[in-house]
Design an enzyme around this catalytic site. Structure first.
Site, PDB file in Angstrom:
ATOM      1  N   GLU A 174       0.829  -1.214   0.000  1.00 58.56           N
ATOM      2  CA  GLU A 174       0.000   0.000   0.000  1.00 58.56           C
ATOM      3  C   GLU A 174       0.861   1.261   0.000  1.00 58.56           C
ATOM      4  O   GLU A 174       0.389   2.355   0.297  1.00 58.56           O
ATOM      5  CB  GLU A 174      -0.956  -0.028   1.194  1.00 58.56           C
ATOM      6  N   HIS A 250      -4.298   1.477   7.573  1.00 56.22           N
ATOM      7  CA  HIS A 250      -2.897   1.743   7.198  1.00 56.22           C
ATOM      8  C   HIS A 250      -2.166   2.242   8.438  1.00 56.22           C
ATOM      9  O   HIS A 250      -2.776   2.864   9.311  1.00 56.22           O
ATOM     10  CB  HIS A 250      -2.803   2.852   6.133  1.00 56.22           C
ATOM     11  N   CYS A 369      -2.664  11.199   3.934  1.00 58.23           N
ATOM     12  CA  CYS A 369      -2.995  10.314   2.803  1.00 58.23           C
ATOM     13  C   CYS A 369      -2.868  11.050   1.485  1.00 58.23           C
ATOM     14  O   CYS A 369      -2.592  10.447   0.455  1.00 58.23           O
ATOM     15  CB  CYS A 369      -4.435   9.820   2.901  1.00 58.23           C
TER      16      CYS A 369
HETATM   17  N1  LIG Z   1      -4.763   6.467   2.563  1.00 53.03           N
HETATM   18  C1  LIG Z   1      -6.184   6.685   2.553  1.00 53.03           C
HETATM   19  C2  LIG Z   1      -6.850   5.787   1.604  1.00 53.03           C
HETATM   20  C3  LIG Z   1      -8.346   5.881   1.632  1.00 53.03           C
HETATM   21  C4  LIG Z   1      -8.973   4.997   0.598  1.00 53.03           C
HETATM   22  N2  LIG Z   1     -10.412   5.189   0.546  1.00 53.03           N
HETATM   23  C5  LIG Z   1     -11.145   4.726  -0.458  1.00 53.03           C
HETATM   24  O1  LIG Z   1     -10.654   4.132  -1.394  1.00 53.03           O
HETATM   25  C6  LIG Z   1     -12.637   4.955  -0.406  1.00 53.03           C
HETATM   26  C7  LIG Z   1     -13.299   4.948  -1.749  1.00 53.03           C
HETATM   27  C8  LIG Z   1     -14.801   4.781  -1.650  1.00 53.03           C
HETATM   28  O2  LIG Z   1     -15.282   4.121  -0.745  1.00 53.03           O
HETATM   29  O3  LIG Z   1     -15.506   5.343  -2.535  1.00 53.03           O
HETATM   30  C9  LIG Z   1      -8.646   3.531   0.872  1.00 53.03           C
HETATM   31  O4  LIG Z   1      -9.328   2.915   1.701  1.00 53.03           O
HETATM   32  O5  LIG Z   1      -7.668   3.024   0.296  1.00 53.03           O
END
Ligand SMILES: NCCC[C@H](NC(=O)CCC(=O)O)C(=O)O
Length: 445
Positions: A174, A250, A369
């Site tokens: 990630e 994370h 993020c």
């Molecule tokens: N570093 C922060 C990442 C946030 C990201 N959220 C999302 O993808 C949410 C998208 C949605 O639910 O439409 C994730 O979880 O990877």
């Protein structure tokens, strides 16, 4: 030679929406089907980036991805004109369509892991895009991420770009959200901390029970090898599986480091004391500040809701450190009290600045993020594509661009609107000209 830590923020794309795609990410799930504002989201991000540039920081922007991702929809068998592909997907595979429309590339802390030249054997800055295999909507990012990084850091003398890791859960990666770097000065060799959620090849090793561990030890080790880091300049730490099960998907939701400061929650890691001792030892006796936030002051739920640790800790040109926090931290009494206290503890952190990034926060993405950190010397900064660096002119230009192309509101049902394909491609085509990126998108090939 001068050294900086640059922040490259993800420009929010025109399809920013709340589709509830990230199991294990509490904000994403609880805001599923809410109406988003792509325009407000992009402007909130630009405002934060510009404010850091105005504080004297080196600040860049990374272009968003092409969404809806028609190429993935065609790859899984939808055919016809673009409008037909979208239409069929909306009817037959609505969940896949939603995954193909996410603006999730805005969270550039997940774009890649970056090791600065002071740490690597060949003296280049190494980039490995994250494969993000745990989530369908994110697993379609790495190839274009690689294109955008190569167009932004486009000088082979200084920048080394790797392919993302094999696309299998054993190598779940990630990116920088599970990586932080400690150093005395940005230009000095540092210590890279890799925080993983699970050891994939050892079924007996501890792991979360409810939510997925998105980062594996095997992936973190592969990155350290690719980036030519020594044993002495890397530390691998397992994240506490209990907090993953409480929504800490994370490491950057529970810990953040900058230079000689490591700011983390008491429950962030496994074997905390042993790992802190290893960090101290590998830091060669130089001064380190471990700022541990006890559960008694801030509980895990408060940390997850407010994103106290998804803050940026930056070193200002005068050498003092500032925390860049979301306004959500002001709204949580325990967290706000803690942030008022932290500047009095005698550590390098002297200031806290709050930014409204609520459009991103509602999907689980805070200030940290939204940025990818790249420590660079002045020669390396000069080798970056200069059209990606934030200044008054780019800020103005990008705000006008957002005003021209972005919708004020977007509902999940709007993702089936073929007009969105045209709007998004027109916007991105113009953006590649503004940022002089060349052809980074599939629709441009
Ligand atoms: N570093 C922060 C990442 C946030 C990201 N959220 C999302 O993808 C949410 C998208 C949605 O639910 O439409 C994730 O979880 O990877």
């Amino acid at each position: 030679m001068k050294h900086y830590e640059a922040n490259f923020d993800g420009l929010v794309g025109p399809t920013h929406n709340y589709a509830g795609l990230s199991y294990g990410n509490v904000a994403s799930l609880s805001n599923a089907a809410a109406i988003s504002s792509p325009k407000a989201a992009a402007k909130q991000g630009l405002k934060k980036a510009k404010a850091l540039a105005d504080m004297g920081m080196v600040q860049g922007m990374l272009a968003p991805q092409e969404r809806p991702d028609l190429h993935t929809l065609r790859r899984i068998g939808f055919s016809g004109t673009d409008a037909e592909v979208l239409n069929k997907a909306a009817k037959q595979a609505p969940a896949v369509l939603r995954a193909c429309c996410s603006a999730s590339s805005m969270w550039t802390a997940n774009a890649a892991t970056v090791s600065p030249s002071a740490d690597t054997h060949d003296g280049k800055i190494h980039f490995t895009p994250a494969n993000l295999v745990d989530k369908l909507h994110r697993s379609i990012e790495p190839t274009t991420t690689g294109n955008i990084l190569a167009a932004t850091f486009n000088n082979a003398r200084h920048f080394s770009h790797h392919q993302h890791l094999p696309e299998h859960p054993s190598f779940g990666d990630e990116g920088a959200a599970n990586h932080t770097r400690l150093c005395s000065e940005y230009g000095h060799a540092g210590l890279e901390l890799f925080v993983y959620g699970q050891e994939a090849t050892n079924p007996a090793a501890p792991k979360p029970q409810k939510y997925p561990a998105r980062q594996t030890l095997e992936a973190s080790q592969a990155i350290a090898r690719l980036h030519q880091l020594d044993d002495d300049s890397s530390v691998f730490i397992q994240q506490n599986p209990d907090v993953i099960d409480q929504g800490v998907f994370h490491n950057d939701v529970i810990a953040v480091g900058n230079q000689n400061v490591l700011f983390y929650h008491e429950q962030a890691f496994m074997d905390t004391q042993k790992k802190l001792a290893e960090i101290q030892r590998k830091f060669n006796g130089q001064e380190l500040h471990f700022i541990e936030v006890p559960t008694a002051k801030v509980g895990i739920q408060d940390a997850v809701k407010s994103y106290l640790f998804n803050t940026q800790i930056i070193t200002l040109p005068n050498g003092e450190m500032a925390i860049i926090a979301p306004t959500n931290c002001q709204e949580n009494p325990a967290v706000f009290a803690y942030l008022n206290e932290v500047v009095t503890l005698g550590t390098p952190i002297k200031h806290v600045h709050y930014f409204d990034v609520k459009q991103s926060m509602q999907n689980g993405g805070g200030p940290a993020c939204l940025r990818l950190r790249v420590a660079m010397n002045e020669m390396e900064v000069a080798a970056v594509n200069q059209h990606t660096l934030m200044n008054d002119a780019l800020f103005k230009r990008l705000n006008l661009w957002v005003d021209k192309h972005y919708r004020d509101e977007l509902a999940v049902d709007d993702l089936a609107d073929p007009q969105l394909i045209i709007e998004s491609r027109t916007a991105l085509d113009e953006l590649t000209q503004i940022m002089k990126l060349g052809s980074v998108y599939q629709f441009q090939k």
